[in-house]
Design a protein around this motif. Sequence first.
Motif, short mmCIF file in Angstrom:
data_model
loop_
_atom_site.label_atom_id
_atom_site.label_comp_id
_atom_site.label_asym_id
_atom_site.label_seq_id
_atom_site.Cartn_x
_atom_site.Cartn_y
_atom_site.Cartn_z
N SER A 176 -32.69 -46.91 48.21
CA SER A 176 -31.38 -47.44 47.88
C SER A 176 -31.48 -48.93 47.60
O SER A 176 -32.43 -49.61 48.03
CB SER A 176 -30.38 -47.20 49.02
N ALA A 177 -30.47 -49.43 46.88
CA ALA A 177 -30.43 -50.86 46.60
C ALA A 177 -30.21 -51.66 47.87
O ALA A 177 -30.72 -52.78 48.00
CB ALA A 177 -29.32 -51.15 45.58
N ASP A 178 -29.46 -51.09 48.81
CA ASP A 178 -29.22 -51.78 50.09
C ASP A 178 -30.54 -52.03 50.82
O ASP A 178 -30.75 -53.11 51.38
CB ASP A 178 -28.28 -50.94 50.94
N ILE B 110 -32.16 -60.92 50.80
CA ILE B 110 -30.95 -61.36 50.13
C ILE B 110 -29.71 -61.00 50.94
O ILE B 110 -28.77 -61.78 51.06
CB ILE B 110 -30.85 -60.71 48.73
N ALA B 111 -29.69 -59.78 51.50
CA ALA B 111 -28.55 -59.34 52.30
C ALA B 111 -28.51 -60.08 53.63
O ALA B 111 -29.56 -60.30 54.25
CB ALA B 111 -28.62 -57.83 52.53
N PRO B 112 -27.34 -60.47 54.10
CA PRO B 112 -27.24 -61.19 55.38
C PRO B 112 -27.46 -60.26 56.56
O PRO B 112 -27.44 -59.03 56.43
CB PRO B 112 -25.82 -61.75 55.37
N VAL B 113 -27.69 -60.85 57.72
CA VAL B 113 -27.88 -60.12 58.97
C VAL B 113 -26.61 -60.26 59.80
O VAL B 113 -26.05 -61.36 59.91
CB VAL B 113 -29.09 -60.65 59.75
N THR B 114 -26.15 -59.17 60.39
CA THR B 114 -24.97 -59.18 61.25
C THR B 114 -25.41 -59.09 62.71
O THR B 114 -26.21 -58.23 63.07
CB THR B 114 -24.03 -58.02 60.92
N ALA C 192 -27.18 -62.82 43.59
CA ALA C 192 -28.45 -62.08 43.59
C ALA C 192 -28.25 -60.68 44.14
O ALA C 192 -28.90 -59.73 43.69
CB ALA C 192 -29.50 -62.84 44.39
N CYS C 193 -27.37 -60.52 45.15
CA CYS C 193 -27.07 -59.19 45.69
C CYS C 193 -26.50 -58.28 44.60
O CYS C 193 -26.88 -57.11 44.49
CB CYS C 193 -26.10 -59.30 46.86
N ARG D 122 -28.44 -54.81 42.85
CA ARG D 122 -27.90 -53.45 42.74
C ARG D 122 -28.01 -52.94 41.31
O ARG D 122 -28.35 -51.77 41.08
CB ARG D 122 -26.45 -53.43 43.21
N ILE D 123 -27.70 -53.81 40.34
CA ILE D 123 -27.78 -53.41 38.94
C ILE D 123 -29.22 -53.11 38.53
O ILE D 123 -29.53 -52.09 37.90
CB ILE D 123 -27.17 -54.50 38.04
#
Length: 421
Positions: free
Chosen positions: A307-309, A317-321, A380-381, A385-386
Amino acid sequence: MKQQTPEAFAAFVGLDWADAKHDVCLQAAGTEHREFLSLAHSPEEMNAWVQTLRTRFNGQPVAVCLELKKGPIVSALRHYDCLVLFPVHPLTVARYREAFTPSRAKDDPTDAELQVALLLKHRDKLKPLQPQSPAMRALTQLVEHRRRLVGDKVRCTHRFTRARKNYVPQVLQWFPEKDTAIFCDFLSRWPPLKAAQLARRSTLEGFFRAHHVRSADVIDTRLQAIKSAMALTTDDGVITPNVLLVQALVAQLRVTLQAIADFDTAIAQRAQEHPDFPLFDALPGAGAVFAPRLLVAFGEQRERCTSADERQKYAGIAPVTERRGKKSWGHWRLQCPTFLRQTFVEWAAESTRHAFWAQVSYQQQRDKGKAHQAAVRALACKWLRILFRGWQEHTPYDESVSLQALKRRRAPLLHNLAKGA
């Protein structure tokens, strides 16, 4: 390397690597006894050790855990078909060690033993090393080395910019681009300001025309600036050492610029031979620099990411929670492949100059109060995905398709696009 079932390994090895020697801990399958030895970092000794393992376990696969996924030791062990390498992050071993050693005592043989324990108890969390093709690995090294050379170029230009400001700062205004042949040649030919002022007008004009400066107005403006310039100081204690430093830095810059050009040639040749290169070559703002880097960032093993995620998290690129009790907050990822994140962030920033929707999306984040880097990472996120969808389906990027997808989802970005238009 083919992935093996948990019961397929004849032995489990932990290898704590170093420059001169490697500490090894070995535990054969079905036993509790662990053996320790030290290997010198030499191809002959490592080959003899692997052949001993092959003979002892009749060619059955041996699991090897080590704290890196590339480097000399990985290159040495990767081509043996009887070894299955399991790379782990050094921080994983460090935290595992601290959990049982609060005193923070550390020893290389102990770390090797901890890696064996990781293999035995947490093998389901580890992934065997599956190297890409030699062509892709070579291209990966080429683009990484080129980026480091660009960093060297920037550091070099910053150093002689500081040096020139000590005695003749005007030359920095005459040549806005410092990483060019004309700037290097000018400083090499006329190190002090007086030498350039004593030169004949015809000599200076010939110099500029030889470096492809065709505008007569530009040449005349520079000549007048040179003749009317005044040195910041006449103190020989300042000028002489700085002139010598600038000459040394110019020589370094020449070599670096030539090396970057050589890398560009090698990268272009290898990237264009790859079947996936057209997917990235047509991206807005990719060009000769970012298209090969994006090709390397995605690689050729499509089965690794589902997956893109997952790709966004791996690239940093994706933040951390984080959640503690009733509190929840997010921050950027501290542990990720730095060059990979750098590639996506730098290209996303460049894409704002070539894709209208990217510029609007960036501005939308800025209007929300986000800093520049946070806005670029958010863009960038979206790009990732694209690109992931097109990469999985072998489909080149088409901006009209992306805009249609936004329209179907009634994305808020459409309102900003219409407003910007």
